[in-house]
Design an enzyme around this catalytic site. Structure first.
Site, PDB file in Angstrom:
ATOM      1  N   GLY A  88      28.540  18.245  87.024  1.00 51.95           N
ATOM      2  CA  GLY A  88      29.468  18.638  88.587  1.00 51.95           C
ATOM      3  C   GLY A  88      28.030  18.785  89.975  1.00 51.95           C
ATOM      4  O   GLY A  88      29.260  18.996  90.945  1.00 51.95           O
ATOM      5  N   ALA A 140      28.300  22.044  86.205  1.00 51.40           N
ATOM      6  CA  ALA A 140      29.777  22.962  85.668  1.00 51.40           C
ATOM      7  C   ALA A 140      28.895  23.895  84.742  1.00 51.40           C
ATOM      8  O   ALA A 140      27.874  23.608  83.779  1.00 51.40           O
ATOM      9  CB  ALA A 140      30.825  22.357  85.598  1.00 51.40           C
ATOM     10  N   GLU A 142      28.491  15.428  91.643  1.00 49.44           N
ATOM     11  CA  GLU A 142      29.543  14.598  91.887  1.00 49.44           C
ATOM     12  C   GLU A 142      29.782  16.163  93.235  1.00 49.44           C
ATOM     13  O   GLU A 142      30.041  15.782  94.137  1.00 49.44           O
ATOM     14  CB  GLU A 142      30.471  16.020  90.839  1.00 49.44           C
ATOM     15  CG  GLU A 142      31.133  14.845  89.956  1.00 49.44           C
ATOM     16  CD  GLU A 142      31.741  15.521  88.490  1.00 49.44           C
ATOM     17  OE1 GLU A 142      31.659  17.257  88.137  1.00 49.44           O
ATOM     18  OE2 GLU A 142      32.270  14.800  88.317  1.00 49.44           O
ATOM     19  N   GLU A 172      27.866  14.151  80.725  1.00 51.00           N
ATOM     20  CA  GLU A 172      29.506  14.234  80.289  1.00 51.00           C
ATOM     21  C   GLU A 172      29.544  13.737  78.938  1.00 51.00           C
ATOM     22  O   GLU A 172      29.666  15.197  77.888  1.00 51.00           O
ATOM     23  CB  GLU A 172      30.456  14.596  81.427  1.00 51.00           C
ATOM     24  CG  GLU A 172      30.381  15.783  82.745  1.00 51.00           C
ATOM     25  CD  GLU A 172      29.364  14.660  83.652  1.00 51.00           C
ATOM     26  OE1 GLU A 172      28.863  14.531  83.475  1.00 51.00           O
ATOM     27  OE2 GLU A 172      29.614  15.997  84.558  1.00 51.00           O
TER      28      GLU A 172
HETATM   29  N1  CAA Z   1      25.579  25.460  82.842  1.00 53.77           N
HETATM   30  C1  CAA Z   1      24.941  26.732  82.572  1.00 53.77           C
HETATM   31  N2  CAA Z   1      24.269  27.454  82.686  1.00 53.77           N
HETATM   32  C2  CAA Z   1      23.002  26.225  82.919  1.00 53.77           C
HETATM   33  C3  CAA Z   1      23.117  24.973  83.088  1.00 53.77           C
HETATM   34  C4  CAA Z   1      24.199  24.826  83.401  1.00 53.77           C
HETATM   35  N3  CAA Z   1      24.931  23.673  83.448  1.00 53.77           N
HETATM   36  N4  CAA Z   1      21.905  24.788  83.371  1.00 53.77           N
HETATM   37  C5  CAA Z   1      20.707  25.131  83.143  1.00 53.77           C
HETATM   38  N5  CAA Z   1      21.263  26.389  82.858  1.00 53.77           N
HETATM   39  C6  CAA Z   1      20.587  27.529  82.698  1.00 53.77           C
HETATM   40  C7  CAA Z   1      20.273  27.758  81.288  1.00 53.77           C
HETATM   41  O1  CAA Z   1      21.466  27.749  80.502  1.00 53.77           O
HETATM   42  C8  CAA Z   1      19.412  28.555  81.348  1.00 53.77           C
HETATM   43  O2  CAA Z   1      19.471  29.862  81.716  1.00 53.77           O
HETATM   44  P1  CAA Z   1      18.462  30.860  80.683  1.00 53.77           P
HETATM   45  O3  CAA Z   1      17.352  30.786  81.094  1.00 53.77           O
HETATM   46  O4  CAA Z   1      19.707  31.803  80.943  1.00 53.77           O
HETATM   47  O5  CAA Z   1      18.659  30.351  78.811  1.00 53.77           O
HETATM   48  C9  CAA Z   1      18.450  28.298  82.946  1.00 53.77           C
HETATM   49  O6  CAA Z   1      19.920  27.759  83.204  1.00 53.77           O
HETATM   50  C10 CAA Z   1      17.557  27.604  83.090  1.00 53.77           C
HETATM   51  O7  CAA Z   1      17.537  26.076  82.476  1.00 53.77           O
HETATM   52  P2  CAA Z   1      16.833  25.355  81.276  1.00 53.77           P
HETATM   53  O8  CAA Z   1      16.061  26.354  80.525  1.00 53.77           O
HETATM   54  O9  CAA Z   1      17.977  24.470  80.017  1.00 53.77           O
HETATM   55  O10 CAA Z   1      15.615  25.072  82.470  1.00 53.77           O
HETATM   56  P3  CAA Z   1      15.272  23.470  81.734  1.00 53.77           P
HETATM   57  O11 CAA Z   1      14.718  23.254  82.756  1.00 53.77           O
HETATM   58  O12 CAA Z   1      14.553  23.190  80.918  1.00 53.77           O
HETATM   59  O13 CAA Z   1      15.703  22.145  81.557  1.00 53.77           O
HETATM   60  C11 CAA Z   1      18.163  21.146  82.469  1.00 53.77           C
HETATM   61  C12 CAA Z   1      16.857  22.228  82.678  1.00 53.77           C
HETATM   62  C13 CAA Z   1      17.367  19.121  81.997  1.00 53.77           C
HETATM   63  C14 CAA Z   1      18.351  20.164  84.126  1.00 53.77           C
HETATM   64  C15 CAA Z   1      18.352  21.753  81.962  1.00 53.77           C
HETATM   65  O14 CAA Z   1      18.995  23.015  82.158  1.00 53.77           O
HETATM   66  C16 CAA Z   1      20.574  20.810  81.326  1.00 53.77           C
HETATM   67  O15 CAA Z   1      20.201  19.735  80.744  1.00 53.77           O
HETATM   68  N6  CAA Z   1      21.024  22.074  82.034  1.00 53.77           N
HETATM   69  C17 CAA Z   1      22.503  20.949  81.514  1.00 53.77           C
HETATM   70  C18 CAA Z   1      22.883  19.394  82.751  1.00 53.77           C
HETATM   71  C19 CAA Z   1      23.866  18.811  82.570  1.00 53.77           C
HETATM   72  O16 CAA Z   1      24.791  19.367  81.383  1.00 53.77           O
HETATM   73  N7  CAA Z   1      25.213  19.147  83.189  1.00 53.77           N
HETATM   74  C20 CAA Z   1      26.470  19.115  83.430  1.00 53.77           C
HETATM   75  C21 CAA Z   1      27.484  19.789  83.076  1.00 53.77           C
HETATM   76  S1  CAA Z   1      28.848  19.451  82.528  1.00 53.77           S
HETATM   77  C22 CAA Z   1      29.708  19.258  84.095  1.00 53.77           C
HETATM   78  O17 CAA Z   1      29.266  19.173  84.583  1.00 53.77           O
HETATM   79  C23 CAA Z   1      31.358  19.304  84.128  1.00 53.77           C
HETATM   80  C24 CAA Z   1      32.020  18.018  85.543  1.00 53.77           C
HETATM   81  O18 CAA Z   1      32.182  17.588  85.839  1.00 53.77           O
HETATM   82  C25 CAA Z   1      32.833  19.270  85.617  1.00 53.77           C
END
Ligand code: CAA
Length: 257
Positions: A108, A63, A111, A131
């Site tokens: 998400g 998400a 999920e 999360e």
């Molecule tokens: N939400 C919003 N933006 C996201 C995102 C997310 N979940 N995941 C990645 N992005 C964005 C980053 O902010 C980045 O944007 P910018 O270029 O504008 O800075 C772009 O996508 C590329 O991401 P990274 O630079 O971080 O890429 P990376 O290769 O260094 O890392 C990754 C990849 C390990 C997947 C890392 O992006 C990451 O950890 N993402 C978040 C993963 C996460 O925590 N997901 C769970 C979200 S909570 C949820 O999902 C709740 C639910 O159940 C409803």
């Protein structure tokens, strides 16, 4: 902006989450578009749907954290309900679904994959529910579907620790059904979808309903659900044609219903 694309060919649909600049993260607009695309699928024509993510890197990275960061309790519950309603619609879609997990499937994204019937992964896929590292629980059904798919012990280990796992571990614990080199993933998903689409559609749909509905109730009720669906297949042309062909020792015609 089209964040969710859908194409169909030879009775197989492909649904792509297309927001690669944010690793296909799900904000409410993406989820609403997914909802609309699911509503538009003609299950009389499309017999299997592949769900995947655009780009090389991510299936869906979760998400949208930027959008979620300032939500109030009420807004967060509404966002969770939106995701849960749409993922439940995907889970109960009239035809089988295959997640072709081409990269990060986190939060998400994991999920979303778990809301599909079958999960195939590329060797580059990474799964996890990160999360608790963000101060929240999974919000789109992760606590429920992961425990059902891989058992409560393994689900609790992964969810409490926020530990991501790579494709081989996902295969070993039953989270995915097969792992392929990245360049083969879509071809393998299409091959499986084509094989599913080549079987009697009413029977395949009844199998999905029997398995899904039966898992919600006790065994006595579950076998009753199967009995009713088994019986309903005998009203189909496909059943009559296929059984007649077998008894007459001839190749049966393609399934039609
Ligand atoms: N939400 C919003 N933006 C996201 C995102 C997310 N979940 N995941 C990645 N992005 C964005 C980053 O902010 C980045 O944007 P910018 O270029 O504008 O800075 C772009 O996508 C590329 O991401 P990274 O630079 O971080 O890429 P990376 O290769 O260094 O890392 C990754 C990849 C390990 C997947 C890392 O992006 C990451 O950890 N993402 C978040 C993963 C996460 O925590 N997901 C769970 C979200 S909570 C949820 O999902 C709740 C639910 O159940 C409803």
């Amino acid at each position: 902006m089209a964040y969710v694309e859908f194409t169909a060919k030879d009775h197989v649909g492909t649904l792509t989450i297309n927001r690669p600049e944010a690793l296909n993260a799900l904000n409410d607009e993406v989820i609403r578009q997914l909802d609309a695309v699911l509503d538009s699928i003609d299950c009389a024509q499309v017999r299997c749907v592949i769900v995947t993510g655009a780009g090389q890197k991510a299936f869906v990275a979760g998400a949208d954290i930027a959008q979620m960061s300032a939500l109030s309790k009420e807004e967060a519950q509404a966002f969770g309900k939106l995701g849960n309603d749409v993922f439940r619609k995907l889970e109960t879609l009239g035809v089988p679904t295959i997640a072709a997990v081409n990269g990060f499937a986190l939060g998400g994204g994991c999920e979303l994959a778990m809301s599909c019937d079958i999960r195939l992964a590329s060797e580059a896929a990474v799964f996890g529910q990160p999360e608790v590292g963000l101060g929240i629980t999974p919000g789109f059904g992760g606590t429920q579907r992961m425990a059902r798919l891989i058992g409560p012990g393994k689900a609790k280990e992964l969810i409490y620790s926020a530990r991501n796992i790579k494709a081989p571990e996902a295969l070993a614990c039953g989270l995915v059904q097969a792992v392929y080199p990245a360049e083969e993933l879509m071809a393998q998903a299409e091959k499986l979808a084509g094989r599913i689409a080549g079987n009697a559609p009413i029977a395949v749909r009844a199998c999905k309903k029997a398995i899904n509905d039966g898992l919600q109730v006790d065994m006595d009720q579950a076998v009753e659900i199967e009995e009713q669906l088994f019986g309903s297949c005998f009203q189909s042309e496909d059943q009559k044609n296929a059984m007649a062909a077998f008894l007459e020792k001839r190749k049966h015609d393609p399934f039609i219903n």
